[in-house]
Design a protein around this motif. Structure first.
Motif, short mmCIF file in Angstrom:
data_model
loop_
_atom_site.label_atom_id
_atom_site.label_comp_id
_atom_site.label_asym_id
_atom_site.label_seq_id
_atom_site.Cartn_x
_atom_site.Cartn_y
_atom_site.Cartn_z
N LEU A 139 0.25 1.56 -2.90
CA LEU A 139 0.99 0.38 -3.33
C LEU A 139 1.60 0.66 -4.69
N ASP A 140 2.87 0.32 -4.85
CA ASP A 140 3.62 0.63 -6.06
C ASP A 140 4.39 -0.61 -6.49
N GLU A 141 4.36 -0.95 -7.77
CA GLU A 141 5.10 -2.09 -8.28
C GLU A 141 6.52 -1.71 -8.71
N LEU A 166 5.44 -5.48 -4.50
CA LEU A 166 4.44 -4.53 -4.07
C LEU A 166 5.02 -3.74 -2.89
N TYR A 222 6.62 -3.90 2.40
CA TYR A 222 6.92 -4.60 1.17
C TYR A 222 6.30 -5.98 1.19
N GLN A 274 -4.61 -5.24 -0.08
CA GLN A 274 -4.29 -4.75 -1.42
C GLN A 274 -3.61 -5.84 -2.25
N VAL A 275 -2.75 -6.62 -1.62
CA VAL A 275 -2.06 -7.70 -2.34
C VAL A 275 -3.06 -8.71 -2.88
N HIS A 280 -5.01 -7.53 -5.88
CA HIS A 280 -4.24 -7.06 -7.04
C HIS A 280 -4.76 -7.71 -8.32
#
Length: 180
Positions: A41-43, A81, A93, A127-128, A131
């Motif tokens: 996961l990448d912001e 995310l 996404y 994962q969200v 966070h």
């Protein structure tokens, strides 16, 4: 807007009666995705990522026809995310509109069609909700037409008092000419 279809193919695990009664339900995510996928996961996002995300979102039932510049502004004001492959390609996404203290609204969730059915949507939602910027929220909301089982596995329940909520909906806004 909706959280979107995500990856809702697996059946919901038990607990529906407990959720309906407002009782706490343990969250049981599906097994992790296949190791060859190894999502991250990448912001951070780039204009190339925006092109991929807009390409999917602009064809959804909840944001059909959304202009690229509107999507860019929506992303600029949100926690984004991006689920990426080992090679960095966007696989999915989720966008969260939040004050990062009391409230969050999950929207624009998708997994690329070619990657659905692999547990990626379940992994991503897990994962969200975990966070760090979204811990300790009083309310975390979403709307979905068809992925209730996916979100229920992560603690989301139907609105406790839907009669208290109100909204302004303009479903054809992206089909109208822009104001002058």
């Amino acid at each position: 807007m909706s959280a979107g279809p995500g990856d809702a193919s697996p059946a919901e695990s038990g607990g529906a009666a407990d959720r309906a009664a407002g009782h706490a339900v343990s969250v049981q995510p599906l097994a992790p995705p296949a190791p060859d996928v190894a999502p991250q996961l990448d912001e951070r996002w780039t204009e190339d990522d925006l092109a991929v995300i807009h390409g999917v979102i602009s064809r959804t039932y909840w944001a059909e026809g959304i202009p690229l510049d509107v999507m860019r502004r929506a992303m600029a004001g949100s926690l984004n995310l991006l689920m990426r492959s080992r090679a960095g390609a966007v696989l999915g996404y989720a966008r969260v509109v939040t004050d990062r203290a009391t409230f969050a609204y999950l929207c624009d969730v998708f997994v690329l069609e070619a990657r659905r059915g692999q547990g990626l949507g379940d992994w991503m939602i897990g994962q969200v909700v975990a966070h760090p910027a979204l811990r300790g929220l009083r309310r975390f909301s979403l709307f979905t037409r068809d992925a209730h089982a996916l979100y229920a596995r992560h603690g989301f329940t139907p609105l406790a008092a839907p009669e208290r909520g109100m909204e302004r909906v303009r479903p054809d806004i992206y089909r109208q000419p822009p104001p002058r």
